[in-house]
Design a protein around this motif. Sequence first.
Motif, mmCIF file in Angstrom:
data_model
loop_
_atom_site.group_PDB
_atom_site.id
_atom_site.type_symbol
_atom_site.label_atom_id
_atom_site.label_comp_id
_atom_site.label_asym_id
_atom_site.label_seq_id
_atom_site.Cartn_x
_atom_site.Cartn_y
_atom_site.Cartn_z
ATOM 1 N N LEU A 160 0.847 -1.188 0.000
ATOM 2 C CA LEU A 160 0.000 0.000 0.000
ATOM 3 C C LEU A 160 0.883 1.239 0.000
ATOM 4 O O LEU A 160 1.938 1.261 0.644
ATOM 5 C CB LEU A 160 -0.904 0.024 1.235
ATOM 6 C CG LEU A 160 -2.030 -0.996 1.315
ATOM 7 C CD1 LEU A 160 -2.730 -0.878 2.662
ATOM 8 C CD2 LEU A 160 -3.030 -0.794 0.184
ATOM 9 N N PRO A 161 0.452 2.288 -0.665
ATOM 10 C CA PRO A 161 1.224 3.524 -0.659
ATOM 11 C C PRO A 161 1.040 4.290 0.648
ATOM 12 O O PRO A 161 0.028 4.149 1.338
ATOM 13 C CB PRO A 161 0.634 4.303 -1.835
ATOM 14 C CG PRO A 161 -0.766 3.803 -1.951
ATOM 15 C CD PRO A 161 -0.713 2.358 -1.567
ATOM 16 N N ALA A 162 2.055 5.108 0.977
ATOM 17 C CA ALA A 162 1.934 5.964 2.148
ATOM 18 C C ALA A 162 0.711 6.861 1.993
ATOM 19 O O ALA A 162 0.403 7.347 0.910
ATOM 20 C CB ALA A 162 3.197 6.799 2.304
ATOM 21 N N GLY A 163 0.007 7.077 3.091
ATOM 22 C CA GLY A 163 -1.214 7.883 3.069
ATOM 23 C C GLY A 163 -2.480 7.051 3.006
ATOM 24 O O GLY A 163 -3.574 7.576 3.162
ATOM 25 N N SER A 164 -2.350 5.726 2.781
ATOM 26 C CA SER A 164 -3.535 4.853 2.685
ATOM 27 C C SER A 164 -4.259 4.790 4.025
ATOM 28 O O SER A 164 -3.632 4.750 5.097
ATOM 29 C CB SER A 164 -3.125 3.449 2.260
ATOM 30 O OG SER A 164 -2.547 3.440 0.985
ATOM 31 N N PHE A 165 -5.593 4.765 3.961
ATOM 32 C CA PHE A 165 -6.379 4.590 5.172
ATOM 33 C C PHE A 165 -6.197 3.170 5.689
ATOM 34 O O PHE A 165 -6.198 2.205 4.927
ATOM 35 C CB PHE A 165 -7.863 4.856 4.899
ATOM 36 C CG PHE A 165 -8.188 6.312 4.744
ATOM 37 C CD1 PHE A 165 -8.166 7.155 5.848
ATOM 38 C CD2 PHE A 165 -8.501 6.843 3.506
ATOM 39 C CE1 PHE A 165 -8.461 8.507 5.720
ATOM 40 C CE2 PHE A 165 -8.807 8.189 3.357
ATOM 41 C CZ PHE A 165 -8.780 9.022 4.467
ATOM 42 N N ILE A 166 -6.067 3.049 7.006
ATOM 43 C CA ILE A 166 -5.854 1.768 7.662
ATOM 44 C C ILE A 166 -6.786 1.673 8.868
ATOM 45 O O ILE A 166 -6.966 2.646 9.605
ATOM 46 C CB ILE A 166 -4.396 1.620 8.148
ATOM 47 C CG1 ILE A 166 -3.428 1.605 6.964
ATOM 48 C CG2 ILE A 166 -4.235 0.340 8.974
ATOM 49 C CD1 ILE A 166 -3.453 0.360 6.126
ATOM 50 N N ARG A 167 -7.366 0.497 9.057
ATOM 51 C CA ARG A 167 -8.052 0.207 10.322
ATOM 52 C C ARG A 167 -7.158 -0.737 11.111
ATOM 53 O O ARG A 167 -6.678 -1.742 10.577
ATOM 54 C CB ARG A 167 -9.412 -0.441 10.074
ATOM 55 C CG ARG A 167 -10.011 -1.058 11.345
ATOM 56 C CD ARG A 167 -11.415 -1.551 11.148
ATOM 57 N NE ARG A 167 -11.749 -2.599 12.094
ATOM 58 C CZ ARG A 167 -12.974 -3.077 12.298
ATOM 59 N NH1 ARG A 167 -13.978 -2.588 11.608
ATOM 60 N NH2 ARG A 167 -13.198 -4.041 13.165
ATOM 61 N N GLY A 168 -6.948 -0.417 12.365
ATOM 62 C CA GLY A 168 -6.158 -1.280 13.236
ATOM 63 C C GLY A 168 -6.995 -1.793 14.384
ATOM 64 O O GLY A 168 -7.543 -1.007 15.167
ATOM 65 N N ASP A 169 -7.146 -3.115 14.490
ATOM 66 C CA ASP A 169 -7.876 -3.724 15.603
ATOM 67 C C ASP A 169 -6.861 -4.061 16.690
ATOM 68 O O ASP A 169 -6.112 -5.033 16.577
ATOM 69 C CB ASP A 169 -8.627 -4.967 15.139
ATOM 70 C CG ASP A 169 -9.743 -4.634 14.158
ATOM 71 O OD1 ASP A 169 -10.297 -3.532 14.268
ATOM 72 O OD2 ASP A 169 -10.048 -5.462 13.276
ATOM 73 N N VAL A 170 -6.844 -3.257 17.743
ATOM 74 C CA VAL A 170 -5.841 -3.378 18.793
ATOM 75 C C VAL A 170 -6.327 -4.362 19.861
ATOM 76 O O VAL A 170 -7.420 -4.202 20.413
ATOM 77 C CB VAL A 170 -5.555 -2.013 19.443
ATOM 78 C CG1 VAL A 170 -4.448 -2.140 20.489
ATOM 79 C CG2 VAL A 170 -5.168 -0.989 18.379
ATOM 80 N N GLU A 171 -5.522 -5.377 20.134
ATOM 81 C CA GLU A 171 -5.886 -6.341 21.169
ATOM 82 C C GLU A 171 -5.708 -5.694 22.536
ATOM 83 O O GLU A 171 -4.615 -5.263 22.893
ATOM 84 C CB GLU A 171 -5.014 -7.586 21.065
ATOM 85 C CG GLU A 171 -5.339 -8.646 22.102
ATOM 86 C CD GLU A 171 -4.456 -9.876 21.997
ATOM 87 O OE1 GLU A 171 -4.046 -10.392 23.053
ATOM 88 O OE2 GLU A 171 -4.179 -10.312 20.863
ATOM 89 N N VAL A 172 -6.802 -5.639 23.312
ATOM 90 C CA VAL A 172 -6.739 -5.011 24.630
ATOM 91 C C VAL A 172 -6.988 -6.008 25.765
ATOM 92 O O VAL A 172 -6.773 -5.670 26.934
ATOM 93 C CB VAL A 172 -7.749 -3.848 24.733
ATOM 94 C CG1 VAL A 172 -7.334 -2.720 23.809
ATOM 95 C CG2 VAL A 172 -9.170 -4.302 24.416
ATOM 96 N N ALA A 173 -7.434 -7.212 25.439
ATOM 97 C CA ALA A 173 -7.644 -8.233 26.478
ATOM 98 C C ALA A 173 -7.681 -9.605 25.821
ATOM 99 O O ALA A 173 -8.130 -9.751 24.679
ATOM 100 C CB ALA A 173 -8.936 -7.978 27.255
#
Length: 410
Positions: free
Chosen positions: A319-332
């Motif tokens: 992906l090129p820089a600037g692409s939208f990203i969703r990050g699912d962060v593990e919290v538990a």
Amino acid sequence: MSNSVKRSLIVSMLVSLLMSLSSAALAVGAEVQEIEPEKGPHRGRMLREGDFAIELAIFETGVPPEFRVWASQGGEALPPENVKVSVTLGRLGDGDDQINFRPQDDFLRGDMEIVEPHSFLVTLNAAYGDKRYEWQYDNFEGRTRINDDVADAMGITTGTARSQVLVEQLPLFGRLVADTNALTQLSARFDGVIKAIHVSLGQQVKAGTPLMSIESNESLKSYVLRADIAGEIAALPVNIGEATAGRALVSIVDRSRQVVLLKAYPDDRRRIALNNSVQLRNDTMDVIGEGEVQWISPLLNADQSADIRVSVDASNLALPAGSFIRGDVEVARYEVPLAVKRKALQSFRDFTVVYAKVGDQYEVRMLELGREAGEWVEVLGGLKPGTEYVTDNSFIIKADIEKSGASHDH
């Protein structure tokens, strides 16, 4: 036509066929209508042999559901202490419930709660004087039968209820950006005229690679502008013969050194810690990689969000820089003794249920639910570990049960 579309059409046709068959069965049933069981003064089922009668009712006003019994002979109520009663409930796949009774006021009271579903084969044994009595009847609800080959054609699949590791993830949004020193924009050291361009857009270069030749305005001598980092030519907004004019002549980005910057608002930020794993998704929600929380900004942006820096192996992102990203962060992350898949859940009366499978029969199991995480939901009650239950297309079972008009007979 794609295979997925074909399969959807086949499932729809089979569901319609099943519903039609259920309707036909109901129509036949209407012609030969079953006689409604006799009800007693306490709205229980009346069981008679000669002049001896038992009324068996489920009582649940102010107490958990329980069986109560009133006995009579010749229409006259009998003292409860003179009658012995026991009831066996044969449940689908869950063994038998054995209920004994003790006198209380003018009735006999069962010694255990009648748990949902109230679907069972009832066997009642009674003794009065020197006579013994036995009755047996079906009291089914939320139950249907579908042959395995039909279930397979409809895409009905099952799983086994067991312990699961639940992973709670926090969805955040941001962009893919170049890491520190992974993006450079080069200008001419001495302004002049571009005499030659030695690279092209998209070309991979090493540090020191000649980029263009420039004739200095002051010395009228040519010098070479060279790459100061390795990477890809990302911008080249000039042509031969143009004046450098103090502007950026070429941009180089090292795409292997990109990071994801996510935005977290205060309530979410408090749940995030360094080294938390992050599942990355693109703008179509496809999983494209994994990363870890590398840095949490101590400062807030103007919109009160904080930047969360996620380290990634950018070489695999494409992906090129600037692409939208969703990050699912593990919290538990935690293990629960029993869980079912979220997609298996359906509603039945006022309950959330799954459909247990025993042979070619399916029956509701009313659930007490706990925590939810990802595709799993914790089960606190209503389902035994090891139960086979419907995971995919459970709505077909729900529709068939509703079509058949399964009752809740108290």
